[in-house]
Write a protein that holds these residues in place. Structure first.
Motif, PDB file in Angstrom:
ATOM      1  N   LYS A  63      43.626  40.860  40.880  1.00 41.05           N
ATOM      2  CA  LYS A  63      43.343  39.792  39.917  1.00 41.05           C
ATOM      3  C   LYS A  63      42.352  40.256  38.858  1.00 41.05           C
ATOM      4  N   VAL A  64      41.334  40.997  39.274  1.00 35.94           N
ATOM      5  CA  VAL A  64      40.353  41.520  38.322  1.00 35.94           C
ATOM      6  C   VAL A  64      41.055  42.420  37.308  1.00 35.94           C
ATOM      7  N   ALA A  65      41.904  43.319  37.788  1.00 38.97           N
ATOM      8  CA  ALA A  65      42.623  44.231  36.888  1.00 38.97           C
ATOM      9  C   ALA A  65      43.526  43.457  35.935  1.00 38.97           C
ATOM     10  N   SER A  66      44.204  42.433  36.448  1.00 37.75           N
ATOM     11  CA  SER A  66      45.102  41.628  35.620  1.00 37.75           C
ATOM     12  C   SER A  66      44.340  40.878  34.535  1.00 37.75           C
ATOM     13  N   ILE A  67      43.232  40.262  34.906  1.00 36.15           N
ATOM     14  CA  ILE A  67      42.431  39.507  33.930  1.00 36.15           C
ATOM     15  C   ILE A  67      41.854  40.442  32.877  1.00 36.15           C
ATOM     16  N   LYS A  68      41.348  41.604  33.303  1.00 33.47           N
ATOM     17  CA  LYS A  68      40.802  42.567  32.338  1.00 33.47           C
ATOM     18  C   LYS A  68      41.885  43.047  31.372  1.00 33.47           C
ATOM     19  N   ALA A 110      37.560  32.228  26.879  1.00 37.24           N
ATOM     20  CA  ALA A 110      36.330  31.907  27.608  1.00 37.24           C
ATOM     21  C   ALA A 110      36.646  31.606  29.075  1.00 37.24           C
ATOM     22  N   GLN A 111      37.751  30.911  29.324  1.00 41.42           N
ATOM     23  CA  GLN A 111      38.161  30.587  30.687  1.00 41.42           C
ATOM     24  C   GLN A 111      38.479  31.860  31.471  1.00 41.42           C
ATOM     25  N   LEU A 112      39.130  32.831  30.833  1.00 39.06           N
ATOM     26  CA  LEU A 112      39.416  34.101  31.498  1.00 39.06           C
ATOM     27  C   LEU A 112      38.125  34.843  31.845  1.00 39.06           C
ATOM     28  N   HIS A 113      37.175  34.860  30.914  1.00 38.55           N
ATOM     29  CA  HIS A 113      35.887  35.504  31.184  1.00 38.55           C
ATOM     30  C   HIS A 113      35.173  34.826  32.358  1.00 38.55           C
ATOM     31  N   LEU A 114      35.247  33.498  32.427  1.00 33.76           N
ATOM     32  CA  LEU A 114      34.630  32.759  33.520  1.00 33.76           C
ATOM     33  C   LEU A 114      35.291  33.105  34.857  1.00 33.76           C
ATOM     34  N   GLN A 115      36.630  33.152  34.871  1.00 33.61           N
ATOM     35  CA  GLN A 115      37.358  33.523  36.088  1.00 33.61           C
ATOM     36  C   GLN A 115      36.952  34.913  36.548  1.00 33.61           C
ATOM     37  N   LEU A 116      36.886  35.851  35.608  1.00 32.84           N
ATOM     38  CA  LEU A 116      36.524  37.227  35.930  1.00 32.84           C
ATOM     39  C   LEU A 116      35.127  37.292  36.542  1.00 32.84           C
ATOM     40  N   THR A 117      34.189  36.578  35.951  1.00 32.52           N
ATOM     41  CA  THR A 117      32.813  36.564  36.454  1.00 32.52           C
ATOM     42  C   THR A 117      32.758  36.007  37.872  1.00 32.52           C
ATOM     43  N   ILE A 134      35.174  35.880  40.165  1.00 28.03           N
ATOM     44  CA  ILE A 134      35.807  36.787  41.125  1.00 28.03           C
ATOM     45  C   ILE A 134      34.895  37.974  41.397  1.00 28.03           C
ATOM     46  N   GLU A 135      34.339  38.567  40.339  1.00 26.23           N
ATOM     47  CA  GLU A 135      33.461  39.724  40.526  1.00 26.23           C
ATOM     48  C   GLU A 135      32.203  39.364  41.314  1.00 26.23           C
ATOM     49  N   ARG A 136      31.734  38.145  41.160  1.00 23.02           N
ATOM     50  CA  ARG A 136      30.563  37.691  41.911  1.00 23.02           C
ATOM     51  C   ARG A 136      30.879  37.609  43.411  1.00 23.02           C
ATOM     52  N   GLY A 137      32.134  37.302  43.765  1.00 15.82           N
ATOM     53  CA  GLY A 137      32.522  37.180  45.171  1.00 15.82           C
ATOM     54  C   GLY A 137      32.932  38.490  45.827  1.00 15.82           C
ATOM     55  N   LEU A 138      33.131  39.551  45.043  1.00 16.08           N
ATOM     56  CA  LEU A 138      33.592  40.819  45.612  1.00 16.08           C
ATOM     57  C   LEU A 138      32.627  41.433  46.639  1.00 16.08           C
ATOM     58  N   PRO A 139      31.313  41.466  46.392  1.00 21.15           N
ATOM     59  CA  PRO A 139      30.428  42.067  47.399  1.00 21.15           C
ATOM     60  C   PRO A 139      30.542  41.409  48.778  1.00 21.15           C
TER      61      PRO A 139
END
Length: 174
Positions: A75-80, A27-34, A36-41
């Motif tokens: 980081k996104v690729a690593s977490i995925k 769950a923590q990994l999913h939260l981190q991914l979300t 990071i992806e939210r900050g990409l734009p």
């Protein structure tokens, strides 16, 4: 003909094995991914904004923004990749009575490598991504964690380090 590789690709360790995680760790990994992806734009917009400031070869702001964006994509690729290789640890008592990933182990040891008062310590055996020895969570890949795997209550293991050897007796497996 050999295909050229970036130095960062050559130095990167390719770990393709299972990633043992608790449900909370996943769950923590999913939260981190979300997050990071939210900050990409916003980061992409910053790259576009700094690109307009002139010569790209001398534009430090642009180079810095691109570097930050590359790091976030990495980081996104690593977490995925970790999520894709995740194996969920079930924290119920081991039916085999043996230490396995997810077990909590009560050990008795002498106080120091040179001897001393015996004491009891408790460790939870987890994957390397969630280990925290100061809080009693050790990795299944750590020297002690690897020694304890597939052992039973009553077994004695000896951990040898540069400073000496220490014996651990398995008192209880939960």
């Amino acid at each position: 003909m050999q295909v050229p590789h970036r130095r960062s690709e050559q130095n990167r360790r390719r770990d393709t094995g299972s990633v043992y995680l608790t449900p909370e760790g996943l769950a923590q990994l999913h939260l981190q991914l979300t997050e990071i992806e939210r900050g990409l734009p916003a980061m992409i917009q910053e790259v576009m904004r700094t690109k307009e400031n002139g010569d790209l070869s001398e534009n430090f702001e642009y180079q810095d923004a691109k570097h930050t964006l590359r790091q976030m994509h990495g980081k996104v690729a690593s977490i995925k990749a970790r999520i894709a290789r995740a194996v969920i640890i079930k924290k119920d008592a081991s039916p085999s009575g043996m230490v396995e990933v997810g077990s909590t182990v009560v050990l008795e040891t002498n106080g120091s490598a040179s001897g001393g008062a015996r004491k009891r310590i408790t460790y939870e055996i987890l994957g390397s991504h969630e280990s925290d020895p100061s809080h009693g969570r050790i990795s299944d890949r750590s020297p002690l964690g690897a020694l304890l795997l597939n052992r039973m209550a009553g077994d004695v293991v000896t951990l040898t380090t540069k400073t000496g050897s220490r014996e651990y007796r398995i008192i209880e497996i939960r």
